[in-house]
Design a protein around this motif. Structure first.
Motif, short mmCIF file in Angstrom:
data_model
loop_
_atom_site.label_atom_id
_atom_site.label_comp_id
_atom_site.label_asym_id
_atom_site.label_seq_id
_atom_site.Cartn_x
_atom_site.Cartn_y
_atom_site.Cartn_z
N ALA A 23 0.84 -1.21 0.00
CA ALA A 23 0.00 0.00 0.00
C ALA A 23 0.87 1.25 0.00
CB ALA A 23 -0.94 -0.01 1.21
N ILE A 24 1.93 1.24 0.79
CA ILE A 24 2.84 2.39 0.83
C ILE A 24 3.56 2.53 -0.51
CG2 ILE A 24 5.00 3.24 1.85
CD1 ILE A 24 3.98 2.03 4.53
N ALA A 25 4.12 1.43 -1.00
CA ALA A 25 4.91 1.47 -2.24
C ALA A 25 4.08 1.94 -3.43
CB ALA A 25 5.51 0.09 -2.53
N THR A 26 2.83 1.49 -3.50
CA THR A 26 1.98 1.85 -4.63
C THR A 26 1.13 3.08 -4.35
OG1 THR A 26 0.12 0.46 -3.89
CG2 THR A 26 1.79 -0.59 -5.32
N VAL A 27 1.37 3.73 -3.22
CA VAL A 27 0.60 4.90 -2.78
C VAL A 27 -0.90 4.56 -2.86
CG1 VAL A 27 0.28 7.40 -2.99
CG2 VAL A 27 2.48 6.38 -3.58
N SER A 42 11.50 3.10 1.30
CA SER A 42 12.57 2.11 1.20
C SER A 42 12.07 0.75 1.67
CB SER A 42 13.79 2.54 2.01
OG SER A 42 14.37 3.70 1.45
N TRP A 43 11.35 0.75 2.78
CA TRP A 43 10.78 -0.50 3.28
C TRP A 43 9.72 -1.03 2.32
CZ3 TRP A 43 5.71 -1.27 5.36
CH2 TRP A 43 5.49 -2.57 5.80
N GLY A 44 8.79 -0.18 1.94
CA GLY A 44 7.73 -0.59 1.03
C GLY A 44 8.27 -1.03 -0.32
N GLY A 45 9.29 -0.35 -0.81
CA GLY A 45 9.92 -0.74 -2.08
C GLY A 45 10.53 -2.13 -2.01
N GLN A 100 4.94 -0.49 -10.52
CA GLN A 100 3.83 -0.18 -9.62
C GLN A 100 4.26 0.65 -8.42
OE1 GLN A 100 4.67 -3.20 -10.73
NE2 GLN A 100 2.89 -4.25 -11.54
N VAL A 101 5.56 0.65 -8.12
CA VAL A 101 6.07 1.42 -6.99
C VAL A 101 6.18 2.88 -7.41
CG1 VAL A 101 8.01 1.78 -5.41
CG2 VAL A 101 7.33 -0.54 -6.05
N VAL A 102 5.38 3.74 -6.79
CA VAL A 102 5.37 5.16 -7.12
C VAL A 102 5.62 6.06 -5.92
CG1 VAL A 102 3.96 4.88 -9.20
CG2 VAL A 102 2.84 5.30 -7.00
N ILE A 103 5.88 5.48 -4.76
CA ILE A 103 6.17 6.31 -3.58
C ILE A 103 7.44 7.13 -3.82
CG2 ILE A 103 7.47 4.50 -2.37
CD1 ILE A 103 5.10 7.06 -0.70
N MET A 113 7.95 11.30 -3.25
CA MET A 113 9.09 11.92 -2.58
C MET A 113 9.87 12.82 -3.54
SD MET A 113 12.61 10.15 -1.34
CE MET A 113 12.89 9.84 -3.07
N GLY A 114 10.02 12.38 -4.78
CA GLY A 114 10.75 13.16 -5.77
C GLY A 114 10.14 14.53 -5.99
N MET A 115 8.82 14.59 -6.02
CA MET A 115 8.16 15.90 -6.18
C MET A 115 8.43 16.79 -4.98
SD MET A 115 6.94 16.46 -9.08
CE MET A 115 6.40 18.05 -8.52
#
Length: 160
Positions: free
Chosen positions: A15-19, A63-66, A80-83, A87-89
């Motif tokens: 859920a975190i990794a895919t926002v 990092s954990w979610g990724g 699918q990982v967009v977290i 952060m980049g924005m």
């Protein structure tokens, strides 16, 4: 009880990794993730401290979610990982005095640098697990932040 908590960790990590599912967008999930970052930037207090805490928190959680997502999808830096784009924005817009027009310019700059991944961003993605997922986008965002800063400076020189 402990087993239920243990069983929910992969779901929370995904859920975190895919926002929360944004990463499952059928086209350009990274662009959608960046758009979420733009909205989060707008919602955050303009305090540099609050923004820095948000960036650091997202880096650690991402990092954990990724890492969880890499194990789940069976590949490095799954689309699918967009977290990392969220952060980049935040990094792109960090300490840049912009309104919505400048924020959209930052969005475009970040997308460009995220796609081309100039050195050392292209090397950072080789780091192990979720840290590599997050680090390459963090570096691309630093480039976008500096490019946005330069554009703002040049714009003031031309106008002023």
């Amino acid at each position: 009880m402990i087993d239920r908590v243990r069983d929910s960790r992969p779901a929370v990590g995904l859920a975190i990794a895919t926002v929360f599912g944004v990463g499952y967008a059928p086209l350009a999930p990274g662009t959608f993730g960046s758009a979420v970052g733009l909205v989060l930037w707008w919602l955050l207090p303009s305090s540099p401290f609050a923004q820095a805490v948000a960036i650091a928190t997202i880096f650690v959680a991402g990092s954990w979610g990724g890492s969880v997502a890499e194990r789940h999808f069976g590949r490095t830096d799954p689309g699918q990982v967009v977290i990392d784009e969220v952060m980049g924005m935040l990094i792109t817009l960090f300490l840049n005095p912009v309104g919505w027009i400048g924020a959209v310019a930052g969005f475009l700059l970040f997308r460009i640098f995220d796609v081309i991944k100039p050195y050392p961003a292209n090397r950072l993605e080789r780091l192990h697990g979720g840290v590599g997922v997050m680090a390459d986008d963090a570096m691309a965002a630093v480039y976008a932040n500096l490019a946005l800063r330069a554009a703002l400076y040049l714009g003031q020189r031309v106008i002023g």
